[in-house]
Design a protein around this motif. Structure first.
Motif, PDB file in Angstrom:
ATOM      1  N   LYS A 179       0.612  -1.051  -0.047  1.00 52.49           N
ATOM      2  CA  LYS A 179      -0.033  -0.077   0.023  1.00 52.49           C
ATOM      3  C   LYS A 179       0.918   1.201  -0.092  1.00 52.49           C
ATOM      4  N   GLU A 180       0.343   2.395  -0.255  1.00 53.44           N
ATOM      5  CA  GLU A 180       1.043   3.653  -0.194  1.00 53.44           C
ATOM      6  C   GLU A 180       2.015   3.721   1.050  1.00 53.44           C
ATOM      7  N   GLU A 181       1.513   3.735   1.955  1.00 52.65           N
ATOM      8  CA  GLU A 181       2.223   3.839   3.296  1.00 52.65           C
ATOM      9  C   GLU A 181       3.391   2.675   3.398  1.00 52.65           C
ATOM     10  N   THR A 182       3.006   1.488   2.991  1.00 57.19           N
ATOM     11  CA  THR A 182       4.423   0.608   3.116  1.00 57.19           C
ATOM     12  C   THR A 182       5.385   0.798   2.125  1.00 57.19           C
ATOM     13  N   MET A 183       5.009   1.371   0.761  1.00 55.28           N
ATOM     14  CA  MET A 183       6.008   1.679  -0.123  1.00 55.28           C
ATOM     15  C   MET A 183       6.730   3.183   0.452  1.00 55.28           C
ATOM     16  N   CYS A 184       6.157   3.958   0.955  1.00 51.06           N
ATOM     17  CA  CYS A 184       6.930   5.259   1.592  1.00 51.06           C
ATOM     18  C   CYS A 184       7.857   4.822   2.725  1.00 51.06           C
ATOM     19  N   ASN A 185       7.154   3.893   3.651  1.00 45.11           N
ATOM     20  CA  ASN A 185       8.206   3.100   4.521  1.00 45.11           C
ATOM     21  C   ASN A 185       9.448   2.379   4.136  1.00 45.11           C
ATOM     22  N   ILE A 186       9.210   1.571   2.848  1.00 49.90           N
ATOM     23  CA  ILE A 186      10.407   0.950   2.501  1.00 49.90           C
ATOM     24  C   ILE A 186      11.348   1.979   1.617  1.00 49.90           C
ATOM     25  N   SER A 187      10.736   2.841   1.165  1.00 53.41           N
ATOM     26  CA  SER A 187      11.715   3.912   0.520  1.00 53.41           C
ATOM     27  C   SER A 187      12.414   4.702   1.543  1.00 53.41           C
ATOM     28  N   ALA A 188      11.765   5.073   2.487  1.00 50.77           N
ATOM     29  CA  ALA A 188      12.553   5.866   3.637  1.00 50.77           C
ATOM     30  C   ALA A 188      13.639   5.170   4.274  1.00 50.77           C
ATOM     31  N   ASN A 189      13.134   3.730   4.585  1.00 50.10           N
ATOM     32  CA  ASN A 189      14.061   2.849   5.247  1.00 50.10           C
ATOM     33  C   ASN A 189      15.184   2.340   4.427  1.00 50.10           C
ATOM     34  N   SER A 190      15.126   2.390   3.003  1.00 42.87           N
ATOM     35  CA  SER A 190      16.312   1.869   2.251  1.00 42.87           C
ATOM     36  C   SER A 190      17.065   2.893   1.574  1.00 42.87           C
ATOM     37  N   HIS A 191      16.606   4.462   1.818  1.00 41.35           N
ATOM     38  CA  HIS A 191      17.171   5.382   1.134  1.00 41.35           C
ATOM     39  C   HIS A 191      18.711   5.551   1.185  1.00 41.35           C
ATOM     40  N   ASP A 192      19.049   5.642   2.441  1.00 40.65           N
ATOM     41  CA  ASP A 192      20.688   5.759   2.957  1.00 40.65           C
ATOM     42  C   ASP A 192      21.354   4.758   2.460  1.00 40.65           C
ATOM     43  N   ILE A 193      20.856   3.443   2.557  1.00 37.95           N
ATOM     44  CA  ILE A 193      21.602   2.084   2.369  1.00 37.95           C
ATOM     45  C   ILE A 193      21.788   2.257   0.796  1.00 37.95           C
ATOM     46  N   ILE A 194      20.764   2.433  -0.144  1.00 43.89           N
ATOM     47  CA  ILE A 194      21.127   2.309  -1.502  1.00 43.89           C
ATOM     48  C   ILE A 194      21.763   3.652  -1.918  1.00 43.89           C
ATOM     49  N   HIS A 195      21.693   4.924  -1.348  1.00 45.51           N
ATOM     50  CA  HIS A 195      22.466   5.935  -1.719  1.00 45.51           C
ATOM     51  C   HIS A 195      23.963   5.897  -1.397  1.00 45.51           C
ATOM     52  N   LYS A 196      24.157   5.041  -0.508  1.00 46.42           N
ATOM     53  CA  LYS A 196      25.673   4.852   0.219  1.00 46.42           C
ATOM     54  C   LYS A 196      26.299   4.042  -0.983  1.00 46.42           C
ATOM     55  N   ILE A 197      25.485   2.938  -1.371  1.00 49.17           N
ATOM     56  CA  ILE A 197      25.902   1.862  -2.293  1.00 49.17           C
ATOM     57  C   ILE A 197      26.413   2.731  -3.611  1.00 49.17           C
ATOM     58  N   VAL A 198      25.450   3.539  -4.155  1.00 50.55           N
ATOM     59  CA  VAL A 198      25.552   4.197  -5.413  1.00 50.55           C
ATOM     60  C   VAL A 198      26.539   5.287  -5.356  1.00 50.55           C
ATOM     61  N   GLU A 199      26.956   5.963  -4.345  1.00 46.14           N
ATOM     62  CA  GLU A 199      28.066   7.001  -4.254  1.00 46.14           C
ATOM     63  C   GLU A 199      29.416   6.120  -4.093  1.00 46.14           C
ATOM     64  N   ASP A 200      29.487   4.874  -3.421  1.00 48.74           N
ATOM     65  CA  ASP A 200      30.585   4.142  -3.426  1.00 48.74           C
ATOM     66  C   ASP A 200      30.959   3.684  -4.665  1.00 48.74           C
ATOM     67  N   TYR A 201      29.749   3.242  -5.563  1.00 47.74           N
ATOM     68  CA  TYR A 201      29.977   2.720  -6.702  1.00 47.74           C
ATOM     69  C   TYR A 201      30.433   3.746  -7.841  1.00 47.74           C
ATOM     70  N   PHE A 202      30.107   4.797  -7.831  1.00 52.87           N
ATOM     71  CA  PHE A 202      30.544   5.961  -8.692  1.00 52.87           C
ATOM     72  C   PHE A 202      31.669   6.719  -8.143  1.00 52.87           C
ATOM     73  N   GLY A 203      32.102   6.445  -7.010  1.00 54.37           N
ATOM     74  CA  GLY A 203      33.184   6.976  -6.344  1.00 54.37           C
ATOM     75  C   GLY A 203      32.860   8.469  -6.019  1.00 54.37           C
ATOM     76  N   GLY A 204      31.561   8.761  -5.452  1.00 53.66           N
ATOM     77  CA  GLY A 204      30.941   9.822  -4.860  1.00 53.66           C
ATOM     78  C   GLY A 204      30.896  11.000  -5.925  1.00 53.66           C
TER      79      GLY A 204
END
Length: 114
Positions: A82-107
């Motif tokens: 549901k929308e609230e579930t998707m918002c929670n998944i997105s919020a909880n995953s944001h830092d993890i995913i963005h850190k991996i992307v930054e590491d991959y592309f060297g910041g």
């Protein structure tokens, strides 16, 4: 590049789109016209189309990492989302995913070093 998510080692690989397309078609037993990326749960690999421009490569990696995150941390069936579930998944995953992307592309957020 290798990374860990929920104590599982994953690897990001850039391959030509035709090679990713073959992997997808063999596994799914269906033809596709184009592929940006593919997440393979069985071997913990994320394949990114190396022919994409930097911005699309970055967005595709984020998309595929979301598949990875959902596989590792979320145990819901699609009809349970549901929308609230998707918002929670997105919020909880944001830092993890963005850190991996930054590491991959060297910041680099502009693709200048890649």
């Amino acid at each position: 590049m290798k990374f860990e998510m929920n104590n599982h080692e994953w690897e990001i690989l850039e391959l030509p789109k035709d090679q990713i397309k073959l992997i997808y078609e063999k596994e799914m037993n269906e033809e596709i016209l184009y592929v940006y990326g593919l997440t393979k749960y069985d071997n913990h690999k994320i394949y990114i189309n190396k022919e994409l421009c930097f911005d699309m490569k970055r967005k595709t990696l984020m998309h595929e990492l979301m598949h990875c995150y959902i596989e590792e941390y979320v145990s819901l069936e699609l009809e349970d989302y549901k929308e609230e579930t998707m918002c929670n998944i997105s919020a909880n995953s944001h830092d993890i995913i963005h850190k991996i992307v930054e590491d991959y592309f060297g910041g680099d957020k502009n693709g200048k070093d890649n």
